[in-house]
Design an enzyme around this catalytic site. Sequence first.
Site: not given
Lengths: 174, 179
Positions: B97, B55
């Site tokens: 993230k 991701s």
Amino acid sequence: MKRGTVPSITVVLVLVLALVGWWTRDYWAPGEAQRVRAALEGLAEDVSFGPNEGNIAAVRRISAAVDRFTPDCSIEVEILGVGTIQINGRDELQQGLMAAHREARRITLRFFDPVIELDAEAQKAHVHLTATAEAEGRRRNQDGFEAIEFEFNLRRDEGRWRVQSVRTVPTLRQ
Amino acid sequence: MNASVTAAPIPIPWWRVVAVGRNPRVTAIRLLALILLTFLAFQYALVPIRVTGISMSPGFKDGERKWISPLMAKLQGIRRGDVVAIQTSGRQVMYLKRVIGLPGERVEIKKGDVYIDGELLPEPYLFNRSAAWNWPKDGQPRLLGPNDYFVVGDNRAMPPQNHYFGVADRSRILGKVIR
């Protein structure tokens, strides 16, 4: 040997022994929290399987996994790209685990950082943990890795800790 | 003639020097200081991590090792563009993230483009983006609370339904990645 050396070594030794004793306390005298932890570790082992597992071994493993849940268990988990999966009772759970065995060549489930809270009578337990699942599919592009936070509720049932409910905890809000 | 006698120093056996040093008290203090420093360093200054998943690719590859600094996040604060580690139930598994939206801002994603308070956010760290990205689902910009950070992964070529992103509370952010 200098004066004071022997007491210093003794103090260090006592400190080291105390630390070792503290770290291994659960091994020598497991408490209920340790039993809950062991029940969850056993569950993760029973849900996981390797690529060479035969059908008889799979049935035995799935039966053992289902036996770790109460008859009235309920599971509601949200999985990325799949959506919400809802399972009620052992029969549905068994079917779900059989389907996972058919679809995947290998699944490795692991639990991390369990935060265990017991009620006053040590008959119920609430566990907040993080699970990782690594799957290898039978078809191409079916491999995946997921890390999800869960809340487990367990209760003592016939002397064993069994899972009563499982819910996803959203780490990030939408 | 005066004769003086001094006792010859008793030699310390080599194994004792190896085990506890020439001065065991100093060795014990050094050992405790080392344990304390190591604990503090790995708890607050540098936390080692291993990246799993895609991701955050291509900037962060699967299996790559990185360091997280909780101390740096405390001293510098969390800024837009920082890559942060978000705790789950503990520190063994964390999400990595990028911070896109800061507290008090209005955030939305329209056809893959991020808008902060109505203005398009330039994102030079992205290589690819899919126009399938839209957030929030109701189509209205989301006002972030005083402790809220909007975080997303860099791999926005992935379908959004397979990508975990959203609003993280400050208490969940352990630290930021050291480049």
